[in-house]
Design an enzyme around this catalytic site. Structure first.
Site, short mmCIF file in Angstrom:
data_model
loop_
_atom_site.label_atom_id
_atom_site.label_comp_id
_atom_site.label_asym_id
_atom_site.label_seq_id
_atom_site.Cartn_x
_atom_site.Cartn_y
_atom_site.Cartn_z
N ILE B 271 1.30 -1.48 -0.14
CA ILE B 271 0.07 -0.09 -0.25
C ILE B 271 0.73 1.34 -0.39
CG2 ILE B 271 -2.17 -0.83 0.94
CD1 ILE B 271 -1.10 -0.09 4.06
N CYS B 333 -2.35 -12.41 0.58
CA CYS B 333 -0.93 -11.32 1.26
C CYS B 333 -0.86 -11.23 1.82
CB CYS B 333 -1.93 -9.84 0.30
SG CYS B 333 -3.22 -9.35 0.99
N SER B 334 -0.30 -10.26 2.78
CA SER B 334 0.09 -10.21 3.85
C SER B 334 -1.89 -10.28 5.03
CB SER B 334 0.27 -9.00 3.98
OG SER B 334 1.63 -8.82 3.81
N ASP B 335 -2.39 -9.53 5.51
CA ASP B 335 -3.49 -9.37 5.91
C ASP B 335 -4.43 -9.87 5.09
OD1 ASP B 335 -2.02 -8.87 8.67
OD2 ASP B 335 -2.67 -7.07 7.53
N GLY B 336 -4.50 -9.81 3.65
CA GLY B 336 -5.26 -11.07 2.76
C GLY B 336 -6.68 -9.89 3.02
N TRP B 337 -6.54 -8.78 2.41
CA TRP B 337 -7.41 -7.75 2.85
C TRP B 337 -7.64 -6.38 1.84
CZ3 TRP B 337 -7.95 -7.18 8.91
CH2 TRP B 337 -6.66 -6.21 9.46
N ASP B 338 -6.31 -6.59 1.32
CA ASP B 338 -6.09 -5.52 0.05
C ASP B 338 -5.91 -6.01 -0.74
OD1 ASP B 338 -6.18 -3.43 2.08
OD2 ASP B 338 -4.19 -3.07 2.74
N ARG B 339 -4.33 -6.38 -1.74
CA ARG B 339 -4.48 -6.51 -2.47
C ARG B 339 -5.36 -8.21 -3.16
NH1 ARG B 339 2.00 -6.39 -0.91
NH2 ARG B 339 1.15 -6.86 0.36
N ARG B 379 -8.18 2.84 5.14
CA ARG B 379 -7.62 2.90 3.69
C ARG B 379 -8.33 4.37 3.22
NH1 ARG B 379 -4.29 -0.22 5.07
NH2 ARG B 379 -3.71 -2.98 4.71
#
Lengths: 767, 654
Positions: B271, B333-339, B379
């Site tokens: 991000i 992804c990392s937290d699974g909520w953006d990408r 975000r």
């Protein structure tokens, strides 16, 4: 006669030698080990799947070679492999490579059967034809190394790469061709396309001699070769009060640069016109509705002698004096050679620019991607396009905003003068945004204006120094306008693309002379019986020479509406209401038409208002405003009148790459079922629908029993068209583009529909 | 001659144009009212739209204040008194950064809908309906109540769809092995071949950790797709980032530990990179009259389109795996909520034509905010928080949709305007749809009871958002979009309709769309007319036959059939007469001749291509008249069946 004979014998391919027969066979076997290719359909490359399927063993069969009247077969080579360029491998189709005095052509053994023909087809130039004038560069590949071919060759390459001016790239592998044939074809092609030529040796003349003289079809395009045309133009633009048509140049007595007839200010004396062969004379281009006019002038060459230049100066001062007083408006002069890039700059920019699209294989294509925008920028081509548009807007501002005459000055008034004056006219006069109007404009400013097409396109290969894509620059600028305001133009971008291709087809005289004088002096044949030996050249404006009516549909913009009659002012309110209906917000400011929604917001606002009135504030920017930006900005604030003045957006994001022209042959850039083609076909669909409803209503109106058969909806589907349509030739074997036809007659052609159905079934089997 | 009126230019806000006016600050808006013009143009800006306020050096004219908005509008105010300027500045800083949800506009915004309508608005879209549409629950997938009361994962909704063979034990075990306990859950299911898209956060694998339950969970996902013998695990991060996470005890799946997985990195940047990329691109947009050089270099340096392409490529990869190979995919992804959210959404859009309709797009849970799967609310930066957490995740997704629309103009039911308005309202905070991070928070805040749904608003005005080019028939494409993974710069374009829309006039493309909408309207009216005519024809026939039967004597005297006949026979009372005329499309040749402002398409074009049609000149004017209002239309009765406003008369010329 001789030509016919040669063509006849050429049509029979020589029996393939042992070598040439076996190698393609072996190739074929290898290719068969690619069943997984069929799974590649995701890649959107059904085009090459199909190619795979379609390659059969070379069948010995009559390849029909179509020669134009006057076309002579010069040399040929058999078992040439035309490579599919995308992967650089040696896959492709076998066939015969020929060279005539008109074109280089590849005749596939697998000649397309008639039902396989694309519906958008050029009748003169096939998909594997390259006119000699369309050849840009020829490279030979020797041991994987690419070398430019020209002049006498000592060694013959194993592969021939031909870059075309319309940006096609052909790879011909000669590995399986007999050596002597290779020698003949390579030297033939290099010689006929690369070496300097005499004007009289242009195919134009051979064609004009051999072609049946077709009767003059009365075209609506004004050719400006008669005094009447100029008079009418003066009348149309209401310039006839202050300007007059001169016939002083009849038989080119005054100047060979000027057309037979031209228009000058009324107050200009005859002798001053004769004094310097037309130099230093303001020549009328066009008059604005407010009386201001656009003029052009060939400048005097820079003289060493003080005396001469002094005389020139006095002469010019005199001229300016006469036209700088009433009834003429104030005069503003603009020397284009100092305010715009030079021809050399333009040529250099275009050379760099086109390299981006002349791609040997997909690896090259991917490589450019990383730095695409900076590569694009470094070519400077788009900046030149932008500067021309900007200059044109400046001129428009003087004419329209300040009521000033504008005089464009250039050495011969036939290069950038043509670009700017035509652009100004396209922007200001909606007549020139119709097809016939645009064609008339090109006749007026370019052909009669003495643009050196022959030298600028380097058709004769006599001097590279004179070459400059000035006309292409103009077309690119017009394209920018077309893509920004599609409904304002009667023609489409396809029309512009096809027009740009016509620059290299030497059967039309339009783009193959430097001046009307050159054309007229060459028009009489060698024989002395003047009447019969007059050449009759075709004009490019007769589109039926190149395209069937069905294909010509694609050149017309279905959304274009002719200028309405302005005599009904009472309708204004209605019109406004209608706009309201259509108006939809793009921005989120208070001006949203969704009144209900915002009214509530206002109520809310009143409740919440803090009532803190701060003070009078100025919402402004620091930038100094000159007339130009003010004019430009205020125009862009107003709604666009597609029949009025049109100013292009000239900020960076507004200028784009003419994708259809430059990307059309690149398979990677194509989208199945997408792109602007999808929009275009959909529009045609809707129009058809309206038409059919109209028809139905008509029937109901007359209260008669419907006589015609029930109308079938057109089975056209843009999902099957690729975005490169109508130019995606690689695509069309597997996915035949169904060309949109908007005529009712076609709808009733049941056979046609049936065929389409079949094609569709075919298609699903293929994929 | 017929004529299409030029589509109106939107009265937008021009930065270049200076205007003198008065500035008002309210609790919710900044309002600038121009003094000069007669219309007193107003510019309204919601506080929540303000992304930054910059006080610039005082000049002779006054104190400039630069306001940048989240919808990419930029406004410069010059305030004569420095003290005033400072007051405005301080107030705006406070107003633009609410600290509590309650301060947001949506809690005070009232579009005057009653309770029922409000509820209806929220019920337009529903999570379980959406899963039902996809065909779950079924033999392989079920709803799990393991997350009731948000026991397992507080950022997931209570209803989670998991493979049938995954027991509560496996789920809980797996969740403990995943960042923020976001275990693999179903995102999209493809009925036709049982392939699915699941999503999760990264595993806490570190360098060597294993978790049996997590391995079983992935196995269960594979088994839910009986046809396949492996699943793809897609890590949308660049490999380097994923490796770095390993050091923190997180990381990615080890192919050796999981049976039958194929692991794939995709390389979408994080991000922070995205935020600065957008920033760079916006700097280019802010330039006044940028040259080609400025623009092209700026665009390339921002890397924005490259990032868009990365997201698209990931979506294409997943869609391809599901549609072509029939293989299930787990995305994280990392937290699974953006990408992850972006990529799954793009893949679903490519796969399922339903999501390309207006209803489907709103329904899609990734954006409707029903699911824990939504993009993370912080975000957007609507509440005062860490500016480092703000990122254009949703803007990127919306741009991806636009890029697809550009490439496939007929594939989407909605148009560019729809996307722009959604983008606007994500930041406007006028509707409750995009509030909060999780379902849990939303329920606690009682969003549905206290705010209104944007979808209801958009749905009400759906006529504005229709794409006239939309092709409903998917038989040719089997519903799946297949974009090229070609070099991005040929395909991905700068979206000036979004980023520079406030600068100059309107986006050129818009005009074509508006035209088509007009044409579409036209066709619709024609169809309605046709219906009326057919109805009338049938009536007349009936009358005719009645006449024959009943009044055979009178018949001879009637030279005309049709209207006059019907008058004689049916219109016994004046009222009947009127009704009779009413149902007949008003015939008024004299008025028809005056009409010229219709918005019908190119008569001339038709003429040239179809001599048969144009031979009848009446029909031309007839069609024109259909579409326009006549000022003198009061004299004629509107046709009943045309379904139009009463002030809009419809005419036919004969």
């Amino acid at each position: 006669m001789l030509g016919k004979g040669a063509g006849g014998s050429g049509a029979k391919p020589a029996k393939p030698s042992f070598v040439s027969y076996v190698s393609p066979e072996g190739h074929q076997a290898r290719r068969k080990g690619y069943p997984n290719l069929l799974q590649k359909k995701w890649e959107g490359s059904s085009r090459f799947i199909h190619k795979e399927i379609h390659i059969k063993e070379p069948i010995e069969k009559e390849v029909n070679l179509h020669l134009l009247p006057g076309e002579l077969l010069l040399c040929e080579a058999n078992t040439v492999l035309k490579c599919v360029q995308e992967d650089g491998s040696n896959r492709g189709a076998y066939g015969k490579l020929i060279c005539t005095n008109f074109k280089i052509a590849f005749l596939g053994d697998e000649s397309a059967s008639d039902d396989n023909e694309p519906e958008f087809k050029n009748k003169i130039i096939g998909e594997n034809d390259i006119t000699l004038h369309c050849v840009d560069h020829i490279y030979g590949v020797y041991d994987e190394k690419k070398k430019s071919l020209s002049g006498q060759l000592k060694k013959y390459p194993e592969k021939l790469i031909i870059y075309c001016k319309d940006l096609r790239v052909f790879h011909f592998c000669l590995r399986y061709t007999k050596e002597e044939e290779v020698k003949r074809i390579v030297s033939g092609i290099v010689h006929h396309s690369q070496t300097p030529k005499l004007l009289k040796r242009l195919f134009l003349f051979s064609y004009a001699i051999a072609a049946p003289t077709n009767t003059d079809t009365q075209s609506q395009t004004v050719m400006f070769d008669a005094i009447k045309d100029w008079r009418e133009e003066l009348e149309r633009t209401k310039g006839n009060m202050k300007y007059k048509v001169l016939s002083a140049n009849e038989a080119y007595k005054v100047s060979e640069k000027l057309p037979l007839y031209f228009v000058v200010p009324m107050s200009l004396s005859e002798e001053s016109i004769l004094q310097y062969q037309g130099r230093g004379i303001p020549i009328w281009c066009w008059s604005c509705h407010n009386g201001a006019s656009l003029l052009k002038m060939s400048a005097f060459p820079k003289e060493q002698e003080d005396n001469t230049s002094q005389m020139h100066k006095i002469f010019l001062d005199g001229v300016y004096k006469t036209i700088n007083k009433p009834p003429y408006e104030v005069l503003k002069t603009d020397d284009l050679s100092s305010s715009l890039p030079s021809l050399q700059d333009i040529q250099a920019a275009y050379t760099r620019f086109k390299q981006l699209f002349l791609i040997d294989n997909s690896t090259d294509f991917w490589d450019t991607d990383v730095k695409w925008f900076s590569l694009l920028e470094s070519t400077n081509w788009l900046e030149i396009v932008r500067r021309c548009l900007k200059k044109a807007i400046e001129v428009v501002e003087y004419l329209e905003g300040q009521n000033t005459n504008v005089l464009l000055i250039e050495e011969n008034a036939s290069d950038l003068c043509c670009v700017i004056s035509s652009l100004v006219q396209v922007m200001m006069d909606s007549h020139y945004r119709t097809k016939f109007g645009f064609q008339s404009l090109i006749q007026k400013e370019w052909v009669m204006g003495g643009h050196c097409f022959l030298d600028r396109c380097n058709h004769l290969r006599q001097s590279d120094k004179e070459e400059a894509p000035v006309f292409l620059l103009f077309l690119d600028c017009v394209w920018q306008l077309v893509q920004q305001y599609p409904p304002a133009f009667e023609f489409t971008e396809t029309y512009l693309t096809v027009l740009s291709d016509s620059l290299y087809i030497p059967i039309f005289s339009t783009f193959f002379f430097n001046s009307p004088h050159q054309k007229d002096t060459n028009v009489s044949g060698e024989g002395h019986n003047a009447q019969s030996s007059h050449f009759r050249f075709l004009t490019v404006w007769d589109w039926s020479v190149q395209f069937e009516p069905k294909a010509q549909v694609l050149l017309n913009n279905p959304l274009y509406v002719e200028k309405p009659k302005l005599d009904k002012s009472q309708r204004k309110t209605t019109r406004f209401k209608h706009q309201r209906q259509l108006s939809l917000p793009l921005t989120q400011t208070k001006s949203s038409p969704k009144r209900g929604f915002f009214r509530e917001e206002t109520d809310h606002f009143i409740k919440n208002i803090l009532g803190k009135r701060i003070s009078k504030l100025i919402n402004s920017s620091d930038e100094l405003h000159n007339n130009f930006t003010e004019f430009y900005d205020s125009w862009h604030c107003k709604p666009v009148d597609f029949h009025g003045l049109l100013l292009p957006h000239i900020e960076g994001p507004g200028i784009k790459v003419w994708a259809q022209r430059y990307l059309r042959w690149i398979p990677e850039a194509q989208l199945l079922g997408g792109g602007t083609v999808a929009t275009a076909t959909k529009i045609l669909d809707v129009i058809e629908e309206v038409q059919s409803l109209q028809k139905k209503m008509d029937e109901k109106h007359s209260l008669t029993v419907p006589q015609s058969r029930e109308a079938l909806p057109m089975l056209r589907n843009s999902a099957r068209l690729s975005s490169l349509f109508p130019f995606a030739l690689l695509q069309r074997h597997s996915l035949k583009p169904v060309l949109p036809t908007s005529t009712w007659k076609d709808l009733e052609d049941e056979d046609d529909l049936a065929k389409r159905d079949d094609e569709f079934v075919d298609l699903s089997e293929v994929i | 001659m017929s004529h299409i009126p030029p589509p109106p230019c939107i009265n937008s806000h021009f930065e270049q144009k200076a205007a003198l006016g008065t500035l008002y600050l309210t609790a919710t808006h900044v309002i600038f009212v121009e003094n000069m013009s007669e219309t007193r143009k107003e510019t309204w800006i919601l506080h929540s739209q303000i992304s930054s306020i910059e006080k610039q050096a005082t000049t002779a004219t006054g104190c400039p204040l630069l306001i940048r908005c989240k919808n990419f509008q930029i406004i410069q105010l010059i305030i004569p008194q420095e003290r005033d300027c400072h007051d405005v500045y301080i107030s705006l800083i406070r107003l633009a950064r609410p600290v509590k949800y309650e301060e947001l506009y949506c809690f005070s915004f009232n579009p005057k809908l009653d309770k029922e309508e409000r509820e209806k608005g929220w019920k337009l879209v529903g999570l379980s309906e959406e899963y039902n549409r996809m065909g779950v629950p079924n033999n392989y997938w079920q709803i799990s109540d393991v997350n009731r009361d948000y026991q397992v994962c507080d950022s997931y909704p209570t209803e989670v769809y998991v493979p049938k063979s995954a027991t509560a034990h496996i789920i809980v075990g797996s969740s403990k092995f995943r960042s923020r306990r976001r275990f693999p859950a179903l995102s999209y299911y493809c009925k036709d071949n049982n392939a699915s898209i699941c999503r999760s956060s990264q595993p806490l694998s570190g360098f060597s950790a294993r978790c049996l339950e997590d391995e079983q969970m992935l196995q269960a996902i594979r088994k839910a797709n009986p046809g396949s013998n492996f699943i793809y695990v897609v890590d949308t991060r660049p490999k380097l980032n994923a490796m770095a996470n390993r050091a923190a005890g997180k990381g990615y799946e080890n192919e050796d530990n999981y049976s039958n997985i194929k692991f794939q990195f995709i390389g979408i940047e994080n991000i922070h990179v995205m935020r600065s990329s957008l920033q760079k691109m916006l700097e280019v947009c802010e330039l006044k009259s940028p040259s080609m050089n400025d623009f092209l270099w700026g665009l390339e340096n921002s890397g924005w389109l490259k990032h868009i392409k990365a997201i698209m490529d990931a979506g294409i990869f997943i869609a391809k795996a599901v549609a072509e190979e029939g293989i299930s995919v787990l995305v994280h992804c990392s937290d699974g909520w953006d990408r992850t959210a972006q990529v799954c959404s793009v893949a679903s859009l490519l796969l399922d034509p339903f999501y390309r309709t207006m209803k489907g797009f709103m329904d899609s849970y990734w954006i409707s905010g029903y699911n824990g799967n939504i993009l993370h609310y912080f975000r957007y930066g609507n509440l005062d928080g860490d500016p480092k957490e703000i990122s254009p995740v949703i803007d990127q997704f919306i741009e991806c949709v636009w890029q697809l629309m550009e490439q496939f103009p007929c594939a989407f039911e909605f148009n560019e305007r729809f996307l722009i308005h959604i983008q606007h309202h994500i930041y406007s905070c006028q509707f409750g749809n995009f509030l909060c991070n999780t379902q849990k928070e939303r329920r606690e805040l009682k969003i549905q009871e206290r705010t209104y749904s944007l979808w209801a608003h958009l749905w009400k005005n759906r006529a504005d958002y229709m794409n006239p080019l939309y092709r409903e028939d998917h038989s040719q494409t089997q519903g799946t979009l297949r974009p090229q993974t070609a070099p991005c710069n040929f395909l991905y374009k700068f979206w000036s309709g979004m980023y520079t829309r406030f600068e100059k006039g309107m986006h050129p493309r818009q005009s074509v769309t508006d035209y088509l909408m007009a044409v579409k309207e036209e066709t619709q009216q024609l169809e309605e007319e046709l219906e009326v005519l057919e109805q009338r024809l049938a009536d007349l026939k009936k009358v005719q036959s009645n006449n024959r039967k009943e009044n055979s004597k009178q018949q001879d005297q009637n030279t005309h059939l049709g209207l006059s006949a019907s008058n004689n026979s049916i219109a016994n009372t004046p009222q009947d007469y009127i009704n009779n005329v009413k149902s007949f499309p008003s015939r008024s040749p004299s008025q028809g001749d005056e009409e010229d402002s219709a918005l019908i398409l190119t008569q001339d074009n038709l003429k040239s291509s179809d001599p048969d049609l144009s031979a009848n000149s009446d029909q031309e004017s007839g069609v024109e008249d259909l579409s326009c209002r006549s000022p003198s239309g009061g004299g004629c009765l509107p046709s009943e069946d045309s379904g139009k406003d009463s002030d809009e008369a419809v005419f036919l010329t004969v």
